[in-house]
Design an enzyme around this catalytic site. Structure first.
Site, PDB file in Angstrom:
ATOM      1  N   ASP B  98       0.880  -1.050   0.060  1.00  8.27           N
ATOM      2  CA  ASP B  98      -0.106  -0.137  -0.058  1.00  8.27           C
ATOM      3  C   ASP B  98       0.902   1.294   0.128  1.00  8.27           C
ATOM      4  OD1 ASP B  98       0.893   0.202   2.505  1.00  8.27           O
ATOM      5  OD2 ASP B  98      -0.617   0.051   3.679  1.00  8.27           O
ATOM      6  N   ASP B 273      -8.052  -7.639  -0.507  1.00 16.21           N
ATOM      7  CA  ASP B 273      -6.982  -8.021   0.661  1.00 16.21           C
ATOM      8  C   ASP B 273      -7.746  -7.558   1.781  1.00 16.21           C
ATOM      9  OD1 ASP B 273      -6.979  -4.740   0.467  1.00 16.21           O
ATOM     10  OD2 ASP B 273      -5.888  -5.320   2.439  1.00 16.21           O
ATOM     11  N   CYS B 311     -12.552 -29.431   4.835  1.00 19.14           N
ATOM     12  CA  CYS B 311     -11.381 -28.418   4.484  1.00 19.14           C
ATOM     13  C   CYS B 311     -10.263 -29.343   4.801  1.00 19.14           C
ATOM     14  CB  CYS B 311     -11.247 -27.345   5.717  1.00 19.14           C
ATOM     15  SG  CYS B 311      -9.703 -26.400   5.478  1.00 19.14           S
ATOM     16  N   CYS B 313      -6.861 -28.714   5.061  1.00 21.64           N
ATOM     17  CA  CYS B 313      -5.706 -27.771   5.353  1.00 21.64           C
ATOM     18  C   CYS B 313      -5.151 -28.644   6.668  1.00 21.64           C
ATOM     19  CB  CYS B 313      -6.015 -26.382   6.060  1.00 21.64           C
ATOM     20  SG  CYS B 313      -6.714 -26.435   7.759  1.00 21.64           S
ATOM     21  N   CYS B 316      -6.977 -28.894  10.027  1.00 19.53           N
ATOM     22  CA  CYS B 316      -8.279 -29.719  10.059  1.00 19.53           C
ATOM     23  C   CYS B 316      -8.007 -31.184   9.759  1.00 19.53           C
ATOM     24  CB  CYS B 316      -9.161 -29.168   8.757  1.00 19.53           C
ATOM     25  SG  CYS B 316      -9.909 -27.714   9.122  1.00 19.53           S
ATOM     26  N   HIS B 341      -5.855 -22.335   8.781  1.00 15.04           N
ATOM     27  CA  HIS B 341      -7.201 -22.839   8.539  1.00 15.04           C
ATOM     28  C   HIS B 341      -8.024 -21.641   7.702  1.00 15.04           C
ATOM     29  CE1 HIS B 341     -11.230 -24.066   8.040  1.00 15.04           C
ATOM     30  NE2 HIS B 341     -11.693 -23.046   8.792  1.00 15.04           N
TER      31      HIS B 341
HETATM   32 ZN    ZN Z   1      -9.056 -26.011   7.757  1.00 16.05          ZN
END
Ligand code: ZN
Ligand code: ZN
Lengths: 434, 397
Positions: B98, B273, B311, B313, B316, B341
């Site tokens: 920015d 963002d 999920c 990830c 998880c 996550h």
């Molecule tokens: Zn997750």
């Protein structure tokens, strides 16, 4: 769990194997080794995903109940033990009452109750309550509850009380252990206390050995209560304890040492046959923004300091790794200048990167120790490491003197703090996340 | 269709036949970024305790740095010697910075804005500092992000004084010229102008048209998501995307809530963002399709499910809600785990959006998403209105 000595060196040092873990039958832990210190069941600052980038093999986890008691209800629901619950199912959990990096108020014992100092405050627990916890934690290795947070400066009375209490705790622990289905896959360890008084200490050992058939090992406590002063013991005095106590413990029992001991003291303990350490030392360095940087090559003597304080301005434009040739992820990808920036801006990644390096490097210190025991060169290795550590301490003290000449109270205070930290001060307790 | 330049080339690969949503590839010097994209914010050259390789693993293709913070610490001298922020933080994919102006005005009460620039007292040493458009670009040239922002004259979104808003909008256009003139690395970095005008249609239109006439590779839409009502927010987004060139990427600043992402993609936005996904992780909030879980709540104490069954990830896969509940807000590890996550959640949402645009099923996806989020069928009017403005009607299931 089984422990077997594979090879002995020229002195009392030895290479051993921990095997036969029911939950991970193929795991072999070679000793001498250090456990990874955990808080809330997790290796401090590192998620399971990141830990995989540091160690590919299963490791010992040091799990103090004081920082993980809050897991109890979740563990009860899950039923598979603390390592699995904390996302580290292949690792070997060693549970104990307190971590040796905690500062706790002295005393507070009441009859058969022990104070358990948690982040939520003091909880008074009995040996039975401790074993209730352990039945849900289901650690692979379980240190019996003990009154081990006394120091070598404590007098007869304190040591007497500690031994008396600990012996009766052990009786209860063994009784519960024998009867427990949940702990069938767990190995019990007796804890030596009263170390500040020779006769009391040996009384304690004698009592522990009475339960020998139920115990897989012995842990040495009663030297430090977590305070800075308690760690300021001459190496010679500790060596005497490591030697005399080590001698009376049967060889086939694994020897644990609790306490945030520096590399020189660890080398001394190894030389007298001590096998496993609790992993508080690298954490203490990490929390202070410091990195261990020992030279393991016996053929070169470098003047580089074996501990770097990455808070120091001198690293502002230093785009080299913490330690040249270090194989850890931090050293392969990140610079001293970047870590200094992360420390200055209090970013959590500083602790992650320092943990990765310090845990890897601390582990390497043990890998090299085992190699030198195997090749009967441990004595030389020990001197090489001790020399570097002494040089570092001397240098800090010189710094302090030169600062004194320049007269800045603030600087003196800061340098003093550094020395404290380097000698085994208590790391700041992590609360909240950044 | 698209635009080409050394520093940025943008190719629209699929367009929704109903709404303004489009999926594309934005080629930047450090990475090819698939749009629509969500960019996590790593303020000081790091992302909430996560390693760069973890971010790669999470499919982050571009992340944000804050010029104001980086200019102070580590400072341009360090960044210059390090060879830019990419090398300093060991991040090989794309970066966006920015201008530093927003931070200054929002963080520092003492900021004073004149035609020359933003004058403020440094919180580090209390000295007086002037951030001019030239200075902002100089710092951003040193940081070396793939996309950099013009310095804009920032006014609180809920501000009411027309004269001041007009002044700020016009000044933003003048400052754009100064930024473009001061830019030293046009073949490596693209300056995005920022469409201003707050909630005033005429000013915003004027701002967009001014920027359109400049030789730039993309546009940012600013001055929104600052506390205004949703009914005022979406028409301004829609107005801006409607005016801005279709061949260049459009970046809506400071927006990151899942529903906002879905709606604004439908309105034709390509980049977003927001600090929210990582900031909220610190307080134990995990993002899920139907909103969020506050893992501090007692109800999760013995909940052996992962945060989200769907999920994949690393959090998880390895951890239960019960475990996270036990360590949340106590151990830094909990913060890392929930951040992983939450970023995975944002990335997966954007991937799903792109897939549906490419398959031509975006309107159906939006319907399903809104119905899942408001399972009682109580759709807020702004959602119905914004979507119907681009031809998507929400049908209650
Ligand atoms: Zn997750
Ligand atoms: Zn390293």
């Amino acid at each position: 769990m089984r422990f077997a000595v594979k090879q002995v060196g020229c002195g009392g040092e030895r290479i051993g194997y921990l095997t036969g873990f029911v939950k991970s039958p193929n795991t072999v832990i070679e000793t001498p080794a250090a456990a990874l210190f955990t808080q809330g069941g997790s290796v401090v600052h590192l998620t399971a995903e990141v830990l995989c980038k540091v160690f590919t093999n299963p490791q010992l986890l040091w799990v103090p109940l004081s920082n993980s008691a809050q897991l109890e209800n979740g563990l009860k629901a899950q039923g598979q033990g603390v390592a699995k619950f904390a996302g580290l199912p292949n690792h070997i959990a060693c549970a104990t009452l307190h971590g040796n990096n905690e500062l706790t108020p002295p005393g507070h014992f009441e009859g058969n109750l022990v104070p358990l100092w948690t982040k939520q405050g003091k909880k008074m627990i009995t040996a039975d309550r401790y074993m209730d916890f352990m039945e849900v934690f289901k650690p692979d290795i379980l240190l019996a509850i003990a009154d081990g947070r006394s120091t070598l400066a404590d007098g007869y009375k304190r040591n007497q009380k500690a031994v008396e209490r600990t012996c009766s705790f052990l009786d209860r622990c063994v009784y519960r252990y024998k009867a427990s289905k949940a702990l069938r896959e767990t190995s019990l360890i007796g804890v030596i206390v009263g170390t500040g008084h020779r006769n009391k200490c040996f009384e304690c050992i004698k009592h522990i050995l009475k339960h020998g058939e139920h115990l897989s090992g012995i842990a040495l406590a009663g030297i430090t209560d977590g305070t800075e002063e308690s760690l300021q013991v001459p190496v010679q005095k500790l060596e005497e304890i490591f030697r005399t106590v080590g001698k009376v413990i049967p060889n086939d029992m694994v020897h644990f040492v609790e306490g945030c001991w520096n590399p020189e003291i660890i080398m001394t303990a190894i030389q007298h046959g001590w096998d496993v350490f609790d992993g508080t030392y690298p954490l203490k360095l990490t929390n202070a923004g410091q990195a261990l940087a020992l030279n393991f090559d016996l053929t070169t003597n470098k003047d580089d300091m074996c501990i770097l304080d990455l808070n120091d301005k001198r690293y502002k434009l230093d785009f080299g790794p913490i330690l040249k040739d270090c194989e850890c992820l931090t050293c392969k990808k990140h610079t001293r200048a970047y870590i200094r920036h992360l420390l200055e801006t209090r970013e959590m990644l500083s602790n992650v990167l320092l943990s990765i390096h310090n845990l890897h490097h601390f582990d390497q210190m043990f890998v090299h120790a085992r190699n030198h025991i195997a090749t009967k060169t441990f004595e030389v290795y020990k001197n090489h490491i001790s020399h570097q550590y002494r040089l570092y301490v001397k240098n800090l003290e010189n710094d302090l003197d030169s600062v004194k000449v320049k007269l800045s109270e603030k600087d003196i205070e800061q340098t003093k703090k550094k020395i404290c930290v380097s000698n085994g001060d208590v790391p700041k307790v992590v609360t909240g996340c950044g | 269709m698209g635009s080409k330049s050394l520093a940025l080339s943008f190719h629209v690969q699929a367009e929704c036949k109903t709404s303004r949503a489009r999926a594309g590839i934005m080629k930047l010097p450090h990475y090819e970024v698939k749009t629509p994209v969500f960019m996590p914010v790593g303020t000081q050259g790091t992302m909430k305790g996560l390693l760069p390789e973890q971010l790669e693993c999470l499919d982050c293709e571009i992340i944000l740095g804050n010029t104001y913070h980086l200019g102070n610490r580590p400072g341009t001298d360090v960044l210059e010697k390090a060879g830019g922020l990419h090398k300093f933080m060991s991040w090989n994919r794309a970066l966006l910075t920015d201008s530093g102006g927003f931070q200054m005005v929002s963080l520092l009460k003492l900021a004073e804005i004149t035609e020359e620039g933003v004058k403020f007292k440094s919180p580090y040493d209390n000295s007086e500092i002037m951030l001019t458009p030239e200075k902002s670009i100089e710092i951003q040239n040193c940081i070396g992000a793939d996309i950099i922002m013009q310095l804009d004259d920032v006014v609180q979104t809920t501000f009411q004084d027309y004269d001041r808003i007009k002044e700020a909008t016009e000044r933003t256009s003048r400052w754009l010229d100064r930024c473009l003139k001061a830019h030293k690395r046009p073949s490596e970095q693209s300056i995005f102008p920022i469409v201003q005008g707050l909630l005033d249609r005429e000013l915003r239109e004027k701002s967009a048209r001014d920027h359109m006439s400049k030789d730039v590779n993309g546009f940012a839409i600013g001055g929104l998501s600052g506390g205004e009502a949703k009914d005022e927010f979406w028409p301004m987004v829609s107005l801006s995307t409607g005016l801005l060139d279709k061949n260049r990427p459009r970046y809506l600043m400071g927006v990151g809530l899942a529903i906002d992402l879905v709606i604004c993609v439908a309105l034709g936005v390509d980049m977003f963002d927001c600090v929210y996904p990582t900031r909220t992780a610190r307080f134990g909030c995990a993002l899920i399709n139907t909103g969020q879980l506050n893992l501090r709540q007692k109800q999760y104490e013995t909940d052996l499910n992962p945060i989200d069954d769907d999920c994949s990830c690393s959090t998880c896969r390895n951890y239960t809600r019960a475990y996270l509940h036990a360590i949340v807000t106590v151990e830094t590890v909990a913060c890392h785990l929930i951040s992983v996550h939450n970023i995975a959640f944002q990335m997966r949402l954007m991937q799903t959006i792109r897939d549906n645009i490419e398959r031509g099923t975006f309107p159906q996806f939006v319907n399903k998403f809104v119905n899942e989020l408001y399972s009682n069928g109580d759709f807020p009017p702004w959602i119905i209105n914004s979507l119907s403005s681009v031809g998507i009607s929400i049908v209650k299931k």
